[in-house]
Design a protein around this motif. Structure first.
Motif, short mmCIF file in Angstrom:
data_model
loop_
_atom_site.label_atom_id
_atom_site.label_comp_id
_atom_site.label_asym_id
_atom_site.label_seq_id
_atom_site.Cartn_x
_atom_site.Cartn_y
_atom_site.Cartn_z
N ARG A 1 -16.83 48.28 85.87
CA ARG A 1 -15.58 48.16 86.60
C ARG A 1 -15.80 47.66 88.02
N CYS A 2 -14.77 47.02 88.59
CA CYS A 2 -14.73 46.64 90.01
C CYS A 2 -13.49 47.24 90.64
N PHE A 3 -13.54 47.40 91.97
CA PHE A 3 -12.42 47.99 92.69
C PHE A 3 -12.26 47.28 94.03
N ILE A 4 -11.02 47.06 94.42
CA ILE A 4 -10.75 46.46 95.72
C ILE A 4 -10.34 47.56 96.69
N VAL A 5 -11.08 47.69 97.78
CA VAL A 5 -10.76 48.63 98.84
C VAL A 5 -10.60 47.82 100.12
N GLY A 6 -9.36 47.60 100.54
CA GLY A 6 -9.12 46.79 101.73
C GLY A 6 -9.62 45.37 101.52
N ASN A 7 -10.61 44.98 102.30
CA ASN A 7 -11.17 43.63 102.22
C ASN A 7 -12.55 43.63 101.57
N ILE A 8 -12.85 44.67 100.78
CA ILE A 8 -14.15 44.80 100.13
C ILE A 8 -13.97 44.92 98.62
N LEU A 9 -14.76 44.16 97.87
CA LEU A 9 -14.83 44.33 96.43
C LEU A 9 -15.99 45.28 96.13
N LEU A 10 -15.69 46.42 95.55
CA LEU A 10 -16.71 47.39 95.19
C LEU A 10 -17.11 47.18 93.73
N ILE A 11 -18.39 46.91 93.50
CA ILE A 11 -18.90 46.71 92.15
C ILE A 11 -19.33 48.07 91.61
N GLY A 12 -18.66 48.53 90.58
CA GLY A 12 -18.89 49.86 90.04
C GLY A 12 -20.15 49.94 89.18
N LEU B 1 -19.25 35.43 91.35
CA LEU B 1 -19.69 36.09 92.59
C LEU B 1 -21.18 36.33 92.47
N GLY B 2 -21.98 35.44 93.06
CA GLY B 2 -23.42 35.56 92.90
C GLY B 2 -23.79 35.40 91.44
N ASP B 3 -24.48 36.37 90.88
CA ASP B 3 -24.87 36.36 89.47
C ASP B 3 -23.88 37.13 88.60
N PHE B 4 -22.71 37.44 89.14
CA PHE B 4 -21.70 38.22 88.42
C PHE B 4 -20.50 37.36 88.06
N ILE B 5 -19.91 37.64 86.90
CA ILE B 5 -18.59 37.12 86.55
C ILE B 5 -17.60 38.25 86.80
N ILE B 6 -16.65 38.01 87.66
CA ILE B 6 -15.61 39.00 87.97
C ILE B 6 -14.36 38.62 87.18
N ILE B 7 -13.84 39.54 86.39
CA ILE B 7 -12.70 39.26 85.51
C ILE B 7 -11.50 40.11 85.93
N GLU B 8 -10.39 39.42 86.19
CA GLU B 8 -9.14 40.10 86.52
C GLU B 8 -8.28 40.14 85.26
N HIS B 9 -7.93 41.34 84.82
CA HIS B 9 -7.18 41.53 83.58
C HIS B 9 -5.71 41.82 83.91
N SER B 10 -4.85 40.83 83.68
CA SER B 10 -3.40 40.99 83.86
C SER B 10 -3.03 41.51 85.24
N GLY B 11 -3.88 41.29 86.23
CA GLY B 11 -3.57 41.69 87.59
C GLY B 11 -3.64 43.18 87.86
N VAL B 12 -4.13 43.98 86.89
CA VAL B 12 -4.15 45.44 87.10
C VAL B 12 -5.53 46.05 86.90
#
Length: 306
Positions: A38-49, A10-21
């Motif tokens: 950390r990252c968080f999904i709120v509705g249709n937005i990925l929030l980069i912590g 995602l742009g200059d970021f690597i987003i990693i999903e760990h075991s779906g949780v």
């Protein structure tokens, strides 16, 4: 222990999903280091912590090669930095609120009820919901001029749009904010921010900045010039503070690399050899100059004696 990992770019970021949780982000910084959080999904937005840790990583080219091998992030249409949003309630920092959540799906967006018309108080803005459910904002800008524009909501978050109108109604700043305090607080969304903080995730290719959402065709001037005045002042302070912190962090990282890699010891021999070589070159140059000078003086005396 979380073992299964799926990585996205995602742009200059690597987003990693760990075991779906659990979601995390990683990005590259100077001198072969990387930052993560950390990252968080709120509705249709990925929030980069916010930043959680910094450690040694790939060099820039290696990180870029690894990044380009990954599929683009497609779990949400939009992305946004959590630090650019504010939460309603006693704890207004959304980034701090998100730290309490350990999994992806336990952040409720809360339904937004924009059907009931009314006028509300939100920070320094008067928020108005019209009969047609269109949301608009109004505040006092430079020279006590009333500035206003439209708002939009996405995934339970209210976004303040760009300035569209500026009127000189002669209303004093004091009267405006006194009247604003009498209005009920905006409670139709769980968080709010400014339109420039919401980005589209399309393509997910590394670039200096993401394409901004909500940019009308008729907007001809630069986005920063059209930010509400009061927010623009805060924005400049935040950017200045972030640059200062980033510079200090980079200097600390550089010093840590020098200490960890023992650069002084590695360069000692090179410095000594270079110094000796430079000294010999200097002596050689001086000898040549002296010899040339003596030859010129000798010829001059010989010429005069004739």
């Amino acid at each position: 222990m979380l073992t299964n990992e799926i990585k996205y770019r995602l742009g200059d970021f690597i987003i990693i999903e760990h075991s779906g949780v659990l979601l995390t982000w990683v990005t590259h910084i100077a001198l072969g280091a990387q930052r993560s959080g950390r990252c968080f999904i709120v509705g249709n937005i990925l929030l980069i912590g916010s930043l959680d840790r910094e450690e040694a990583g790939f060099l820039k080219l290696e990180f870029h090669e690894q990044l380009m091998k990954l599929p683009p992030w497609d779990k949400t249409r939009y992305c946004c930095f959590a630090s650019s949003l504010r939460k309603f309630g006693p704890e207004q920092s959304l980034a701090r609120y998100l730290r309490e959540h350990l999994t992806i799906d336990n952040i409720g967006t809360e339904s937004v009820n924009n059907t009931a018309p009314g006028t509300f108080h939100l920070d320094r803005y008067k928020i108005t919901v019209g009969e047609n459910s269109i949301i608009s904002w109004q505040t006092i800008g430079e020279l006590n001029r009333t500035i206003s524009g439209k708002c939009f909501t996405e995934s339970g978050i209210l976004f303040i749009g760009l300035k569209e109108n500026e009127l000189d109604e002669g209303q004093s700043r004091k009267n405006f904010f006194n009247e604003l305090k009498l209005l009920p607080q905006w409670d139709k969304t769980f968080a709010w921010g400014h339109y420039g903080s919401l980005r589209i995730c399309e393509n997910s290719r590394p670039k200096k900045s993401y394409k901004a959402i909500w940019k009308p065709e008729y907007m001809k001037t630069h986005l920063n010039k059209n930010r509400p005045f009061l927010h623009r002042q805060k924005f400049r302070k935040e950017i200045g503070s972030e640059i200062k912190v980033s510079l200090i962090d980079s200097l600390k990282t550089a010093w840590q690399r020098i200490v960890d890699w023992k650069i002084w010891g590695r360069l000692a021999n090179l410095i000594i050899v270079s110094t000796i070589y430079g000294f010999h070159l200097l002596i050689f140059t001086i000898k040549k100059i002296v010899s040339l000078s003596q030859r010129i003086i000798g010829r001059f005396h010989k010429h005069r004696s004739k």
